[in-house]
Write a protein that holds these residues in place. Structure first.
Motif, mmCIF file in Angstrom:
data_model
loop_
_atom_site.group_PDB
_atom_site.id
_atom_site.type_symbol
_atom_site.label_atom_id
_atom_site.label_comp_id
_atom_site.label_asym_id
_atom_site.label_seq_id
_atom_site.Cartn_x
_atom_site.Cartn_y
_atom_site.Cartn_z
ATOM 1 N N TYR A 211 0.843 -1.201 0.000
ATOM 2 C CA TYR A 211 0.000 0.000 0.000
ATOM 3 C C TYR A 211 0.880 1.254 0.000
ATOM 4 O O TYR A 211 0.664 2.185 -0.777
ATOM 5 C CB TYR A 211 -0.908 -0.009 1.227
ATOM 6 N N PHE B 56 -7.610 1.226 -3.904
ATOM 7 C CA PHE B 56 -7.746 -0.181 -3.538
ATOM 8 C C PHE B 56 -9.189 -0.569 -3.251
ATOM 9 O O PHE B 56 -9.964 0.207 -2.688
ATOM 10 C CB PHE B 56 -6.919 -0.474 -2.284
ATOM 11 N N PRO C 246 -8.776 -0.884 1.111
ATOM 12 C CA PRO C 246 -7.637 -0.114 1.637
ATOM 13 C C PRO C 246 -7.246 -0.633 3.023
ATOM 14 O O PRO C 246 -8.120 -0.907 3.840
ATOM 15 C CB PRO C 246 -8.193 1.314 1.737
ATOM 16 N N GLU D 39 -9.179 7.245 -0.148
ATOM 17 C CA GLU D 39 -8.519 6.904 -1.407
ATOM 18 C C GLU D 39 -8.675 8.046 -2.413
ATOM 19 O O GLU D 39 -7.720 8.424 -3.109
ATOM 20 C CB GLU D 39 -9.099 5.609 -2.007
#
Ligand SMILES: Nc1ncnc2c1ncn2[C@@H]1O[C@H](COP(=O)(O)OP(=O)(O)O)[C@@H](O)[C@H]1O
Ligand SMILES: [Mg+2]
Lengths: 441, 251
Positions: A393, B86, B89, B157
């Motif tokens: 990430y 994502f 996330p 995000e």
């Protein structure tokens, strides 16, 4: 000294150094007797090794091999080098009490700015001048029969002996600074601190090297008593030279309703052992004992805690984190003893090790020994690598691998650092971790 | 030159082929939707584009602005302007959102040879973007995504997307787990970022999201392949007839 006590083993050098050092050790009469008895004990048992349960993971016969010769009293050149080390300390706004190669250095210390209600003596001064019973007591403890504590009693040359009066709230931290200037030499220090009832004290200990001091040994003991209702913050920062050894013991006795908040950070030393014996002697005391070890290359860092809950209604919390890179080895042993009278004990210990390389190693040994039936106790230990999904990430957001790792490692150790109440000290700990991370290959 | 070219991409995960020769071309400013049933390989495609480890590319290539994307590390791809929102996330306890945002933004700028943003400039930028997405300052003080609801995570995000100003945004199931209000806020955030120079690839299972983010092109994915491409009407068609008709085609 009976030289026949000296065994023809690898401990021979220790025996020789005691014989050689004897004339330089402060105190006579009853003090000498205590020293000789302590040394006889050491001589009999020798350096602890892997078959000694408490030292199972830290075999000093292999890792330390022998006790180095006693450091000589620092000369002017040594004191000048020590002064440079004092000047480059990260922690600045403290009342510094400096020990150079095991000797108190008054001119490097902030003796004049000691606050009212604090009484300072040196161990040497008391061993040489006080009446017999006081003198001998300084080298005795019934908190542990650990052999390295016995060696420390035999060899201790100096240390600070502090008293903080009842009800005194210190504004500045008291800061014991250990500086090594000599290579291939051992220093033995013992400090004793008596904190009065309701007093508020922050105690910092730093272990550092003067430039060019190599392969030295630090043998330290800190004995402290916190009076009822005292509030004690304790921060140790071990940044010894990377080929040095540091064997330190803390012996702490807590009175009723005390708040004891301790944090230890080790990033220096090839070999380090920090053993803390904490005894709850009065009800409703709360202890938070946290620490972080940052280890790389072939460093070996051992933290060993023994908590004795003797009385009811005390809380203890331990949060330890180890970050282990390269071929380094981290050891955490935590033992909580809940004695029969210690009902309503609430004791929790959590230790986590983060391995950054395949060859890094961590041993965790939490133990609970409970003899009371109405208690809440628990412990947990985990060992693992960085979480790949978190790393990805961060990298997907633009952080290069090392930076992504650094951010996660700082978060990992940060949990143990949160407990440091003093902002300056907390920032120092965070900055030390950041520096350590920046030097990762 | 197309912005993103996926050519005949074959990908394996743990010895099993998931993508069997997938092709997709996206030009600057275009919005593409990729629709497909669960397990058709949509997330796999998004992960391979972003550079997630664990996927083995056994054939084909991905070009981004004409460069070999597969040869770049994930952080290099981010600095070049690839952004993946994502599907799930992660939460990163102990890393404050603000620290994370600043470290990431400055790492990208550094990789591009740009100077770091000053603290006041950074704060100004984050605050204005956060306000437009209804993200309270309190959320930014927490650990990254820690304790965030599904909707808050997705908004976070979008916040990053706005902050990093990427050239291509891959949105993986941005609608999953969002109620209609949360979806609308997130979609408005995305729409505000639509521009001539920026492309979007909107991955979704449901047509619903495409009412809010209206695509220029729609691709249907099934069993690791694009089985049909068309305009935005294709999404409506799918809504009525479902994916079943394509399952046979892919087999
Ligand atoms: N890490 C993995 N290990 C094994 N199989 C995987 C892994 N990731 C995805 N898959 C498999 O690949 C196929 C496609 O998954 P995915 O790309 O997540 O599809 P979608 O996002 O379209 O639902 C599924 O059959 C899934 O089980
Ligand atoms: Mg998916």
């Amino acid at each position: 000294m009976n030289v026949a006590l000296v065994k023809p083993t690898s401990d021979r050098a220790s025996g020789e150094s005691f014989a050689a050092a004897r004339s330089r050790l402060p105190g006579s009469g009853v003090v000498s007797e205590v020293r000789e008895a302590a040394f006889a004990e050491f001589s009999k048992r020798g350096l602890p090794h892997r078959r000694v349960e408490e030292w199972k993971y830290t075999d000093l016969r292999v890792m330390l091999r022998e006790v180095a010769p006693l450091a000589v009293n620092p000369d002017e050149a040594a004191l000048n080098r020590a002064a440079a080390a004092v000047a480059s300390l990260d922690v600045t706004d403290t009342c510094k009490l400096v020990l150079v190669d095991g000797s108190f250095a008054p001119h490097l210390s902030d003796v004049a700015s000691l606050e009212a209600g604090v009484r300072l003596h040196t161990l040497r001064e008391i061993l040489e001048t006080a009446d017999n019973s006081t003198r001998a007591d300084l080298l005795r403890t019934n908190a542990t029969s650990d052999v390295m504590v016995a060696l420390n009693a035999a060899m201790a040359t100096d240390g600070v002996v502090l008293g903080v009066d009842n009800g005194v709230a210190l504004k500045r931290p008291i800061h014991i600074v250990h500086i090594a200037t000599q290579s291939n030499a051992a220093s033995f220090t013992r400090s004793l601190i008596k904190i009065g009832e309701g007093a508020q004290v922050t105690l910092v200990e730093s272990f550092v090297a003067a430039p060019d001091a190599k392969s030295y040994q630090v043998h330290d003991a800190l004995v402290s008593w916190a009076g009822d209702g005292a509030n004690v913050h304790h921060v140790r920062l071990v940044e010894d030279a990377r080929d040095a050894s540091n064997i330190s013991t803390a012996i702490v006795t807590l009175g009723a309703k005390t708040q004891f908040n301790s944090f230890s950070l080790t990033s220096g030393s090839a070999l380090s052992r920090y053993q803390a014996f904490v005894r709850f002697g009065g009800e409703e005391a709360v202890a938070n004992i946290n620490g972080v070890n940052l280890l790389k290359d072939r460093q070996h860092g051992d933290t060993t805690l023994v908590l004795d809950h003797m009385v009811p209604h005390c809380d203890s919390r331990e949060v330890f984190r180890a970050v282990v890179d390269d071929r380094a080895h981290s050891v955490f042993q935590g033992r909580i003893n809940v004695h029969p009278d210690a009902q309503k004990t609430d004791a929790k210990m959590m230790t986590r090790a983060l391995l950054l390389s395949d060859e890094a190693e961590a041993d965790n040994k939490p133990e609970l020994e409970i003899f009371a039936d109405d208690v809440q106790c628990g412990h947990g230990a985990t060992t693992g690598a960085l979480d790949d999904s978190l790393l990805f990430y961060l990298r997907a957001r633009g952080l290069p691998e090392k930076e992504a790792q650094a951010l996660l490692i700082q978060a990992f150790v940060g949990e143990a650092m949160e407990s440091i109440a003093d902002e300056q000290l907390r920032e120092t700990a965070v900055a030390t971790a950041a520096r350590w991370l920046a030097t990762r290959g | 030159m197309p912005l993103l070219e996926v050519k005949n991409l074959q990908v394996r995960v743990e010895e099993r082929e998931i993508l069997h020769g997938l092709s997709l071309t996206v030009n600057e400013g275009e919005v593409h939707a990729i629709m497909g049933p669960n397990g058709s390989g949509k997330s796999t495609l998004s992960h391979v584009i972003a550079g997630k480890p664990g996927y083995e590319v056994t054939g084909g290539e991905i070009l981004f602005k004409g460069e070999d994307l597969l040869a770049m590390s994930p952080d290099e791809r981010a600095a070049k302007g690839v952004f993946l929102a994502f599907q799930y996330p992660v939460e990163i306890p102990g890393v404050a959102t603000m620290t994370f945002l600043r470290t990431a933004l400055n790492a990208q700028r550094k990789a591009r040879g740009e100077p770091e943003l000053s603290t006041p400039d950074f704060l100004k930028k984050v605050r204005s973007v956060a306000a437009s997405l209804n993200i309270p300052q309190e959320m930014l003080r927490r650990g990254v995504n820690v304790g965030f609801s599904g909707g808050e995570k997705k908004r976070n995000e979008v916040l990053q997307m706005a902050l990093f100003e990427p050239s291509i945004c891959i949105l993986d199931e941005m609608d999953s787990g969002l109620d209609i209000d949360a979806l609308r806020i997130a979609a408005d955030g995305v729409n505000a970022l639509r521009s001539q120079g920026r492309a979007m690839v909107v991955i979704t299972h449901y047509q619903r999201l495409l009412n809010y983010i209206v695509p220029d092109y729609v691709h249907v994915m099934s069993k690791g392949r694009v089985v049909k491409s068309g305009g935005k009407d294709l999404a409506l068609e799918l809504e009525e007839s479902g994916y079943a008709q394509f399952e046979d085609q892919a087999a």
